[in-house]
Write an enzyme that holds these catalytic residues in place. Structure first.
Site, PDB file in Angstrom:
ATOM      1  N   SER A 142       0.943  -1.109  -0.073  1.00  0.00           N
ATOM      2  CA  SER A 142       0.000   0.205   0.116  1.00  0.00           C
ATOM      3  C   SER A 142       1.071   1.298  -0.158  1.00  0.00           C
ATOM      4  CB  SER A 142      -0.843   0.026   1.343  1.00  0.00           C
ATOM      5  OG  SER A 142      -1.461   1.236   1.525  1.00  0.00           O
ATOM      6  N   TYR A 155      -1.819  -0.409  10.615  1.00  0.00           N
ATOM      7  CA  TYR A 155      -2.026  -0.773   9.126  1.00  0.00           C
ATOM      8  C   TYR A 155      -0.978  -0.431   8.448  1.00  0.00           C
ATOM      9  CZ  TYR A 155      -3.822  -1.079   4.425  1.00  0.00           C
ATOM     10  OH  TYR A 155      -3.958  -1.305   3.063  1.00  0.00           O
TER      11      TYR A 155
END
Length: 244
Positions: A142, A155
């Protein structure tokens, strides 16, 4: 497409979003795709659609947090088609929240799915690829693997881990390619498990400028299609209008 046709490609997180779009695109380009996720009714429908277009697909339920389950999924692909050329470790979760909310169960879930899920895919596929003399791992990271923002600490930590694991595997490998796909904001189900209302609203605003899953699928196709001696190590894909 060159170097995609007849490749056996196993995909986790394939019941929606990036995984679904990638499975369809790779199959359209001649790959034999094996879809894995927990929601088998969705997998069955996607596989039917792929087959109805004259392409090749199989599916099997898999929980990426379970090492033996992932091993069974990858070996299912090998048993069906005789080899495994690419493993796309794509399954992920993103229940963002402020650290002081102490949503420790959600932290654990991100660690289990986002980190252990990738490690389980590597553990299942590496011996097969080494025995057959080559292969490719593609791991979904990501932009959160490159930056940290409020509510994304855990995250981001899991995606930094995916980046580190991937690059370490790349350095150790002589004939196995390793690619990290780092998407920016994409319109998918990711984040549907957010339980903090303020963060839900923030994500909704971000997604007013978002990529489609098909955009990320194109990046996967590009990485797979390169000659075997060309290893595309990372692709970062953002919406043109987005700062994040």
């Amino acid at each position: 497409m060159l170097n995609v046709e007849n490749k056996v490609i196993a995909i986790t997180g394939a019941s929606s979003g990036i995984g679904e779009a990638t499975a369809k695109l790779l199959a359209q380009n001649g790959a034999k795709v094996v879809l894995g996720a927990r929601r088998t009714e969705k997998l069955e429908a996607i596989v039917k659609e792929i087959r109805d277009q004259g392409n090749i697909a199989e599916f099997k339920a898999v929980d990426v947090t379970d090492r033996e389950d992932v091993k069974a999924f990858i070996h299912f692909a090998k048993e069906k088609f005789g080899r495994v050329d690419v493993i796309f470790n794509n399954a992920g979760v993103m229940p963002l929240s402020p650290m002081n909310a102490l949503k420790v169960e959600e932290w654990d879930t991100m660690i289990d799915v986002n980190i252990r899920g990738v490690l389980n895919g590597i553990a299942a596929g590496l011996p097969i690829m080494e025995a057959q003399g080559g292969g490719q791992f593609i791991n979904t990271a990501s932009i959160a693997a490159h930056m940290v923002g409020p509510t994304s600490a855990v995250y981001s930590a899991t995606k930094y881990a995916v980046w580190a694991i991937s690059d370490g595997l790349r350095q150790e490998s002589k004939n196995i390619r390793v690619t990290i796909i780092s998407p920016g904001v994409v319109e998918t189900e990711l984040g549907s498990d957010i339980t903090d209302d303020a963060v839900k609203g923030f994500l909704k605003e971000l997604r007013k400028t978002a990529l489609t899953p098909q955009a990320i699928a194109q990046s996967v196709l590009f990485a797979v299609s390169q000659p075997d001696d060309v290893d595309v190590n990372e692709i970062i894909v953002r919406p043109t209008a987005s700062a994040f």
